[in-house]
Design a protein around this motif. Structure first.
Motif, PDB file in Angstrom:
ATOM      1  N   LYS A  54       0.831  -1.207   0.000  1.00 21.24           N
ATOM      2  CA  LYS A  54       0.000   0.000   0.000  1.00 21.24           C
ATOM      3  C   LYS A  54       0.866   1.257   0.000  1.00 21.24           C
ATOM      4  CE  LYS A  54      -3.977   0.880   2.068  1.00 21.24           C
ATOM      5  NZ  LYS A  54      -5.016   1.038   3.092  1.00 21.24           N
ATOM      6  N   GLU A  55       1.911   1.237   0.813  1.00 21.10           N
ATOM      7  CA  GLU A  55       2.808   2.394   0.898  1.00 21.10           C
ATOM      8  C   GLU A  55       3.530   2.627  -0.427  1.00 21.10           C
ATOM      9  OE1 GLU A  55       4.148   5.757   2.496  1.00 21.10           O
ATOM     10  OE2 GLU A  55       2.703   4.427   3.443  1.00 21.10           O
TER      11      GLU A  55
ATOM     12  N   THR B 179       2.414   1.767  -3.386  1.00 21.71           N
ATOM     13  CA  THR B 179       1.407   2.272  -4.324  1.00 21.71           C
ATOM     14  C   THR B 179       1.153   3.755  -4.073  1.00 21.71           C
ATOM     15  OG1 THR B 179       0.359   0.100  -4.468  1.00 21.71           O
ATOM     16  CG2 THR B 179      -0.970   1.998  -5.150  1.00 21.71           C
ATOM     17  N   ARG B 180       1.023   4.117  -2.805  1.00 23.09           N
ATOM     18  CA  ARG B 180       0.798   5.523  -2.448  1.00 23.09           C
ATOM     19  C   ARG B 180       1.964   6.392  -2.925  1.00 23.09           C
ATOM     20  NH1 ARG B 180      -2.018   8.775   1.070  1.00 23.09           N
ATOM     21  NH2 ARG B 180      -0.810  10.340   2.193  1.00 23.09           N
ATOM     22  N   ASP B 181       3.180   5.921  -2.711  1.00 21.16           N
ATOM     23  CA  ASP B 181       4.351   6.669  -3.153  1.00 21.16           C
ATOM     24  C   ASP B 181       4.384   6.810  -4.675  1.00 21.16           C
ATOM     25  OD1 ASP B 181       5.187   6.941  -0.526  1.00 21.16           O
ATOM     26  OD2 ASP B 181       6.694   5.350  -0.652  1.00 21.16           O
TER      27      ASP B 181
ATOM     28  N   GLY C  17       1.795   9.389  -5.719  1.00 25.33           N
ATOM     29  CA  GLY C  17       2.279  10.730  -5.362  1.00 25.33           C
ATOM     30  C   GLY C  17       3.400  11.190  -6.264  1.00 25.33           C
TER      31      GLY C  17
ATOM     32  N   TYR D 234      -6.481   6.586  -1.878  1.00 22.12           N
ATOM     33  CA  TYR D 234      -5.187   6.964  -1.305  1.00 22.12           C
ATOM     34  C   TYR D 234      -5.092   8.456  -0.995  1.00 22.12           C
ATOM     35  CZ  TYR D 234      -3.271   2.355  -2.339  1.00 22.12           C
ATOM     36  OH  TYR D 234      -3.032   1.012  -2.357  1.00 22.12           O
ATOM     37  N   PHE D 235      -5.700   9.271  -1.839  1.00 23.08           N
ATOM     38  CA  PHE D 235      -5.617  10.731  -1.700  1.00 23.08           C
ATOM     39  C   PHE D 235      -7.011  11.325  -1.877  1.00 23.08           C
ATOM     40  CE2 PHE D 235      -1.466   9.347  -3.256  1.00 23.08           C
ATOM     41  CZ  PHE D 235      -0.621   9.956  -2.329  1.00 23.08           C
TER      42      PHE D 235
ATOM     43  N   LEU E  30      -2.415  15.158  -3.064  1.00 21.10           N
ATOM     44  CA  LEU E  30      -1.389  14.507  -3.882  1.00 21.10           C
ATOM     45  C   LEU E  30      -0.055  15.235  -3.775  1.00 21.10           C
ATOM     46  CD1 LEU E  30      -3.666  13.813  -6.927  1.00 21.10           C
ATOM     47  CD2 LEU E  30      -2.262  12.060  -5.827  1.00 21.10           C
TER      48      LEU E  30
ATOM     49  N   HIS F 129       0.903  15.601   0.711  1.00 14.24           N
ATOM     50  CA  HIS F 129       1.199  14.412   1.520  1.00 14.24           C
ATOM     51  C   HIS F 129       2.666  14.398   1.937  1.00 14.24           C
ATOM     52  CE1 HIS F 129       2.829  12.766  -2.242  1.00 14.24           C
ATOM     53  NE2 HIS F 129       3.438  11.866  -1.497  1.00 14.24           N
TER      54      HIS F 129
END
Length: 198
Positions: A12-13, A15-17, A20, A54-55, A61, A64
């Motif tokens: 998940k982290e 994917t979030r990175d 972003g 995520y955002f 975006l 974060h």
């Protein structure tokens, strides 16, 4: 049982990175207002609903990246050594950030950091959202300082000092100076500003 959970959290982290990073690249290339959420989703190879999981907002975006520092001032006050005054602990923490050229102090001349700050400070919706983050930080710091109007006033003063110092440092960097060149002035300004706090 904990390994799959840890693996999911890391995925998940990542994917979030990735989302972003894709968004920031597009914003820096085209400008915040010229990039749609659909553009970002396509660049990150995800669906628009996944992006919003995520955002929650387009501004998130970008901002974060400030999340690492969310509530930091309150933590500094709560975790300070016995006998150290809150403002002294906050002053020392800001000075340490200057020495590390932490981007949050404005004293970082890496081109990507300078471009990122330019994006934030020159986009009204981002600057407005950043103010909301700062107000949340102010509330957390006030809670760490105590109760009543005195704690709220002290929190507002400290965070205003940090914000003004960071923007002054960033402006000098944006004007073409290097972080090592600005560092002595930044330290002197921080010392003067924090010593003026009650």
């Amino acid at each position: 049982m904990s390994e799959p959970t840890g693996l999911r959290a890391r995925k998940k982290e990542r994917t979030r990175d990735a989302i972003g990073d894709a968004a920031i690249s597009l914003f820096l290339e085209r400008g915040f207002d010229r990039v749609s959420v659909n553009d970002i989703a396509a660049a990150a190879e995800i669906s628009k609903p996944t992006l919003f999981r995520y955002f929650p907002t387009k501004e998130d975006l970008v901002l974060h990246r400030f999340a690492d520092h969310q509530g930091e001032a309150a933590c500094v006050v709560r975790d300070r050594s016995p006998g150290i005054k809150p403002v002294t602990a906050l002053h020392r923490h800001f000075r340490a950030g200057l020495d590390r050229h932490d981007p949050v102090t404005g004293l970082n001349d890496h081109p990507a950091v300078v471009a990122f700050h330019r994006l934030v400070f020159s986009t009204p919706s981002l600057a407005g959202r950043l103010t909301r983050y700062q107000l949340e930080d102010e509330e957390a710091l006030a809670d760490a300082l105590g109760e009543g109007i005195q704690a709220r006033l002290r929190a507002a003063q400290v965070l205003a000092v940090q914000r003004v110092l960071a923007q002054a440092n960033w402006q000098k960097i944006a004007d073409g100076r290097t972080a090592p060149d600005v560092h002595p002035e930044a330290v002197a300004d921080a010392d003067q500003a924090f010593h003026q706090l009650p």
